[in-house]
Design an enzyme around this catalytic site. Structure first.
Site, PDB file in Angstrom:
ATOM      1  N   GLY A 111      -0.214  63.125  71.690  1.00 41.25           N
ATOM      2  CA  GLY A 111      -1.537  63.693  71.926  1.00 41.25           C
ATOM      3  C   GLY A 111      -2.042  64.359  70.666  1.00 41.25           C
ATOM      4  O   GLY A 111      -1.624  64.037  69.549  1.00 41.25           O
ATOM      5  N   GLY A 112      -2.911  65.351  70.857  1.00 43.48           N
ATOM      6  CA  GLY A 112      -3.502  66.054  69.718  1.00 43.48           C
ATOM      7  C   GLY A 112      -2.452  66.637  68.797  1.00 43.48           C
ATOM      8  O   GLY A 112      -2.698  66.833  67.595  1.00 43.48           O
TER       9      GLY A 112
ATOM     10  N   GLY B 119     -11.646  44.208  38.078  1.00 43.51           N
ATOM     11  CA  GLY B 119     -11.789  45.597  38.511  1.00 43.51           C
ATOM     12  C   GLY B 119     -10.432  46.222  38.799  1.00 43.51           C
ATOM     13  O   GLY B 119     -10.260  47.443  38.671  1.00 43.51           O
ATOM     14  N   ALA B 120      -9.469  45.384  39.161  1.00 43.27           N
ATOM     15  CA  ALA B 120      -8.137  45.913  39.476  1.00 43.27           C
ATOM     16  C   ALA B 120      -7.472  46.488  38.223  1.00 43.27           C
ATOM     17  O   ALA B 120      -6.673  47.420  38.303  1.00 43.27           O
ATOM     18  CB  ALA B 120      -7.273  44.834  40.109  1.00 43.27           C
TER      19      ALA B 120
HETATM   20  C1  HXC Z   1       4.610  72.498  79.682  1.00 46.87           C
HETATM   21  C2  HXC Z   1       6.285  70.988  79.379  1.00 46.87           C
HETATM   22  C3  HXC Z   1       5.422  70.180  78.598  1.00 46.87           C
HETATM   23  C4  HXC Z   1       4.091  70.621  78.396  1.00 46.87           C
HETATM   24  C5  HXC Z   1       7.337  69.229  78.685  1.00 46.87           C
HETATM   25  N1  HXC Z   1       7.445  70.354  79.397  1.00 46.87           N
HETATM   26  N2  HXC Z   1       6.108  69.096  78.180  1.00 46.87           N
HETATM   27  N3  HXC Z   1       5.876  72.141  79.907  1.00 46.87           N
HETATM   28  N4  HXC Z   1       3.732  71.797  78.958  1.00 46.87           N
HETATM   29  N5  HXC Z   1       3.223  69.928  77.649  1.00 46.87           N
HETATM   30  C6  HXC Z   1       8.620  70.845  80.105  1.00 46.87           C
HETATM   31  C7  HXC Z   1       8.954  70.016  81.321  1.00 46.87           C
HETATM   32  O1  HXC Z   1       8.178  70.430  82.412  1.00 46.87           O
HETATM   33  C8  HXC Z   1      10.419  70.334  81.492  1.00 46.87           C
HETATM   34  O2  HXC Z   1      10.542  71.587  82.084  1.00 46.87           O
HETATM   35  C9  HXC Z   1      10.912  70.478  80.073  1.00 46.87           C
HETATM   36  O3  HXC Z   1       9.749  70.714  79.275  1.00 46.87           O
HETATM   37  C10 HXC Z   1      11.581  69.243  79.568  1.00 46.87           C
HETATM   38  O4  HXC Z   1      10.734  68.132  79.808  1.00 46.87           O
HETATM   39  P1  HXC Z   1      11.231  66.792  80.512  1.00 46.87           P
HETATM   40  O5  HXC Z   1      10.020  66.138  81.020  1.00 46.87           O
HETATM   41  O6  HXC Z   1      12.325  67.108  81.477  1.00 46.87           O
HETATM   42  O7  HXC Z   1      11.856  66.020  79.268  1.00 46.87           O
HETATM   43  P2  HXC Z   1      11.856  64.460  78.989  1.00 46.87           P
HETATM   44  O8  HXC Z   1      12.231  63.720  80.213  1.00 46.87           O
HETATM   45  O9  HXC Z   1      12.697  64.283  77.778  1.00 46.87           O
HETATM   46  O10 HXC Z   1      10.342  64.069  78.683  1.00 46.87           O
HETATM   47  C11 HXC Z   1       9.706  64.596  77.520  1.00 46.87           C
HETATM   48  C12 HXC Z   1       8.187  64.313  77.557  1.00 46.87           C
HETATM   49  C13 HXC Z   1       7.601  64.779  78.890  1.00 46.87           C
HETATM   50  C14 HXC Z   1       7.963  62.782  77.378  1.00 46.87           C
HETATM   51  C15 HXC Z   1       7.562  65.022  76.367  1.00 46.87           C
HETATM   52  O11 HXC Z   1       8.037  66.140  79.111  1.00 46.87           O
HETATM   53  C16 HXC Z   1       6.122  64.762  78.907  1.00 46.87           C
HETATM   54  O12 HXC Z   1       5.510  63.716  79.129  1.00 46.87           O
HETATM   55  N6  HXC Z   1       5.513  65.936  78.779  1.00 46.87           N
HETATM   56  C17 HXC Z   1       4.094  66.088  78.862  1.00 46.87           C
HETATM   57  C18 HXC Z   1       3.426  65.597  77.644  1.00 46.87           C
HETATM   58  C19 HXC Z   1       1.962  65.875  77.652  1.00 46.87           C
HETATM   59  O13 HXC Z   1       1.190  65.229  78.346  1.00 46.87           O
HETATM   60  N7  HXC Z   1       1.567  66.933  76.936  1.00 46.87           N
HETATM   61  C20 HXC Z   1       0.250  67.368  76.816  1.00 46.87           C
HETATM   62  C21 HXC Z   1      -0.368  66.431  75.848  1.00 46.87           C
HETATM   63  S1  HXC Z   1      -1.998  66.865  75.512  1.00 46.87           S
HETATM   64  P3  HXC Z   1      11.601  71.883  83.253  1.00 46.87           P
HETATM   65  O14 HXC Z   1      11.521  73.359  83.451  1.00 46.87           O
HETATM   66  O15 HXC Z   1      11.151  71.080  84.395  1.00 46.87           O
HETATM   67  O16 HXC Z   1      12.896  71.414  82.694  1.00 46.87           O
HETATM   68  C22 HXC Z   1      -1.830  67.695  74.154  1.00 46.87           C
HETATM   69  C23 HXC Z   1      -3.134  68.117  73.695  1.00 46.87           C
HETATM   70  C24 HXC Z   1      -2.967  68.843  72.443  1.00 46.87           C
HETATM   71  O17 HXC Z   1      -0.826  67.899  73.602  1.00 46.87           O
HETATM   72  C25 HXC Z   1      -4.292  69.111  71.976  1.00 46.87           C
HETATM   73  C26 HXC Z   1      -4.227  69.765  70.696  1.00 46.87           C
HETATM   74  C27 HXC Z   1      -5.467  69.483  69.988  1.00 46.87           C
END
Ligand code: HXC
Length: 516
Positions: free
Chosen positions: A170-171, A406-407
Site C-alpha cells: 500500500g502507501g 546524441g548518445a
Molecule cells: C493493524 C495489523 C495490520 C495493520 C497486520 N496487523 N497488519 N494490525 N493494522 N495494518 C496485525 C494482525 O492483525 C495480526 O495481529 C498481526 O499483525 C500479524 O498479522 P498476521 O495477519 O497474523 O500476519 P501474516 O499472516 O504474516 O500476514 C501479514 C500481512 C497481513 C499480509 C501483512 O497482516 C495483512 O494483510 N495485513 C493488512 C495489510 C493492509 O491492508 N494494511 C493497510 C494497507 S493500507 P494479531 O493480534 O491478530 O496477531 C496502507 C495505507 C498506507 O498501508 C497509507 C499511507 C499513505
C-alpha cells in the site's frame, strides 16, 4: 535508591526487548525472518546501538486497543555505529501488531529521521510491516505522511537506504520509493501498492503475491529495487558495503579506503586487446571496469534492470567513484527509456554526495522504435543530458568504442561538462553509423548507380576511414587525449587526484527542472 526500582526497571526493559513475546518471535523465525532487534545486532558495530523511545506506545482506544497487551511499539529506533560512523535506523518489529504504523510508532520514526538530519548521518529503514495501523485510522495516515515528508527533507542531505525484509504494501511502499537505495529480501520481502486481491477485483488479472511484489518483478521489470538479497543477513551485509562507498552527508567526502596490495598503478596490457576488432562483436564492459578499479571491486546497482547500461560504485586509489557504462553485451549498449532513467538517477545521487563520475562509452545511439517514441524516449533520454550537465562533481569520460549521435553527448561528452575526455584508439565518433550515413548522403548516387552494392561498400569504407577513429574529434579538441587502454587506471587516478580540487559555481536557483 530503593533497589526494587532498579529491579523493576530491568524487568520492564527485558519485557520490552522481547517485543511481541516468545511465540511471535518463533513465528517470525519460522517465516525465515530475523526479528527487528536481531537485524540491528548484525547491522551495527558491537555494543554501539543507542535505542530511542523504548517505552513509547500507542494511545488508541478504538477497537479495544487499550485492552490489548502491547509492549512498546512495533518499531525499534535509534542510532549506532557502522564501521565507526553513526547511522540512524528504524527497524519495524512485526511481532508487535504486525509492525503496523500508528501515531506513536510513526513519532518514533520521525524523531530518528529528524536526528539524522541534525547530525548529518545516514538513515536505514528496515521494512517489515502490515502498513498503516487500521485501528488508528487517520492518525496512522498522518504518521506515514510525516515519514514521507522527512524522506524528502533528508533526500540529498544524508544517504537513505531501505531494506524490504517483510511486507511493505500500500502507501507504505512510498517511503522506500523516496529513499536512495532499496534492498529487497527474496521470498520474505513483498513490495506493492495494491495487492493481488484488489487487482483481481478491479482489473480481473490474476497474479500471486510473490509474482506481483517479489524480487523478480522489481529487480527485472519495474526497476524499483536496487539490490536483491537472499536473506536478512545478506541484506544487512549489502547495506554495510553500500555505506562504505558513501559519505555520511552532502558536506563530506566519501571515506577513503587505501587499496590493499595494489598501490602501484601498474598498466594492464590485457586492456589493449579487450575490444574485439569487429565493431559488431560484443564484449562484457564489466571486464573493462574490473581491470581498472581497485581490487576489481565493483558494486553493481540494478544489475538486472535495463542491463544495457551498467551503474555502480567502485574505488580508484581508495577513493569512491560512481561508474556509468554502456554494456555492449546487451542490446549493443543502446540507450533506451529504462537505461536513461537508471543512469540519470544514479548520476544525480553521485552529484549530491560528492562522488566523482567515471563514464565508459560504447553506444550505438538511442533505441529506435514506436514503443520507445510513444513511451517518451525524448523525455527520458533528456534526463541523461540534464543529469550530466547539472552535475558539478568531477566527471571523466572514456570512449571505449562507439560514440554515435546524441548518445555520444548523453554519455557525458565535453559539451556536457566532462572535465576530462579520453578515447581509446578503438573509438568511433560520428553523427551516425556508416551504413545509415551513406544511405542518407548518397541516396541519389546509389539509385543511379549500375553497381549500387559496390558503390555503397566503397562509400561505407571511406566514411569509416574518416570517422571510425578518434583523431578528427581530438584534432577539434573534443577529446583531451587518445590513450593506450592499458594506461587507463593510472590516467584516471591521476586526473581524479587533480580534479579533487574542482569547484564549479552555478547561478543560484530553487532547482532546475529535470524532464521527469
Ligand atoms: C493493524 C495489523 C495490520 C495493520 C497486520 N496487523 N497488519 N494490525 N493494522 N495494518 C496485525 C494482525 O492483525 C495480526 O495481529 C498481526 O499483525 C500479524 O498479522 P498476521 O495477519 O497474523 O500476519 P501474516 O499472516 O504474516 O500476514 C501479514 C500481512 C497481513 C499480509 C501483512 O497482516 C495483512 O494483510 N495485513 C493488512 C495489510 C493492509 O491492508 N494494511 C493497510 C494497507 S493500507 P494479531 O493480534 O491478530 O496477531 C496502507 C495505507 C498506507 O498501508 C497509507 C499511507 C499513505
Amino acid at each position: 535508591m530503593d533497589k526494587n526500582k532498579i529491579e523493576q526497571l530491568r524487568k520492564i526493559k527485558q519485557r520490552l526487548y522481547l517485543g511481541g513475546g516468545i511465540d511471535r518471535i518463533e513465528k517470525q523465525h519460522a517465516a525465515g525472518k530475523l526479528t527487528a532487534r536481531e537485524r540491528l545486532a548484525f547491522l551495527y558495530d558491537e555494543d554501539s546501538f543507542q535505542e530511542s523511545n523504548l517505552f513509547m506506545r500507542h494511545r488508541c482506544s478504538h477497537f479495544d486497543m487499550h485492552e490489548k497487551e502491547m509492549p512498546g511499539e512495533g518499531v525499534v529506533t535509534g542510532v549506532g555505529m557502522i564501521s565507526g560512523r553513526p547511522v540512524y535506523t528504524a527497524s519495524q518489529d512485526f511481532t508487535v501488531a504486525g509492525g503496523s504504523v500508528g501515531e506513536a510508532n510513526a513519532q518514533k520514526i520521525h524523531q530518528v529521521m529528524d536526528d539524522a538530519l541534525k547530525t548529518g548521518d545516514p538513515f536505514v529503514f528496515i521494512n517489515d510491516s502490515g502498513g498503516a495501523r487500521i485501528q488508528e485510522g487517520v492518525d496512522a495516515l498522518s504518521g506515514y505522511g510525516g515519514i514521507f515528508y522527512r524522506n524528502v527533507k533528508l533526500s540529498g542531505v544524508v544517504p537513505q537506504i531501505s531494506i524490504i525484509a517483510g511486507p511493505c504494501a500500500g502507501g507504505a511502499a512510498y517511503s522506500p520509493a523516496l529513499t536512495d537505495f532499496i534492498i529487497q529480501v527474496r521470498h520474505e520481502g513483498q513490495l506493492f501498492i495494491t495487492g493481488p486481491n484488489v487487482i483481481k477485483q478491479v482489473t480481473g488479472e490474476v497474479i500471486s503475491a510473490e509474482q506481483l511484489g517479489g524480487v523478480d518483478s522489481h529487480a527485472y521489470y519495474s526497476g524499483v529495487v536496487h539490490f536483491v538479497a537472499e536473506n536478512d543477513r545478506e541484506a544487512i551485509a549489502l547495506t554495510q558495503r553500500l555505506l562504505s562507498f558513501l559519505p555520511s552527508n552532502n558536506l563530506e567526502d566519501p571515506p577513503y579506503y587505501p587499496p590493499a596490495g595494489d598501490y602501484q598503478i601498474a598498466d594492464d596490457p590485457s586492456l589493449n586487446t579487450i575490444v574485439p576488432d569487429d565493431p559488431k562483436k560484443a564484449y562484457d564492459m564489466r571486464d573493462v571496469i574490473s581491470r581498472i578499479v581497485d581490487s576489481s571491486d565493483f558494486l553493481e546497482i540494478q544489475e538486472h534492470f535495463a542491463p544495457n547500461i551498467l551503474i555502480g560504485f567502485a574505488r580508484l586509489l581508495g577513493r569512491s567513484i560512481g561508474v556509468v557504462a554502456n554494456q555492449p553485451k546487451v542490446k549493443a549498449g543502446v540507450l533506451d527509456i529504462d537505461s536513461s532513467d537508471k543512469a540519470s538517477r544514479f548520476i544525480r545521487f553521485c552529484n549530491a554526495f560528492n562522488i566523482p563520475i567515471v563514464t565508459f562509452v560504447d553506444v550505438p545511439g538511442f533505441m529506435p522504435g514506436v514503443d520507445q517514441e510513444f513511451g517518451g524516449i525524448i523525455r527520458h533520454g533528456a534526463k541523461m543530458l540534464f543529469a550530466y550537465s547539472a552535475a558539478t562533481v568531477p566527471k571523466i569520460t572514456i570512449i571505449v568504442r562507439k560514440a554515435y549521435g546524441g548518445a555520444f553527448l548523453a554519455m557525458c561528452s565535453k559539451d556536457m561538462g566532462a572535465d576530462r575526455l579520453y578515447a581509446w584508439p578503438s573509438a568511433e565518433i560520428a553523427v551516425m553509423g556508416a551504413e545509415g550515413a551513406v544511405n542518407v548522403l548518397y541516396r541519389k548516387d546509389l539509385q543511379d548507380s549500375d553497381a549500387p552494392d559496390e558503390l555503397r561498400n566503397r562509400l561505407v569504407r571511406e566514411y569509416k576511414e574518416t570517422f571510425a577513429n578518434p583523431y578528427i574529434a581530438a584534432a577539434r579538441g573534443y577529446i583531451d587525449d587518445i590513450i593506450e587502454p592499458a594506461e587507463t587506471r593510472s590516467i584516471l587516478s591521476g586526473s581524479l587526484e587533480i580534479l579533487k580540487a574542482k569547484r564549479e559555481l552555478r547561478p543560484q536557483k530553487k532547482h532546475g527542472l529535470i524532464p521527469l
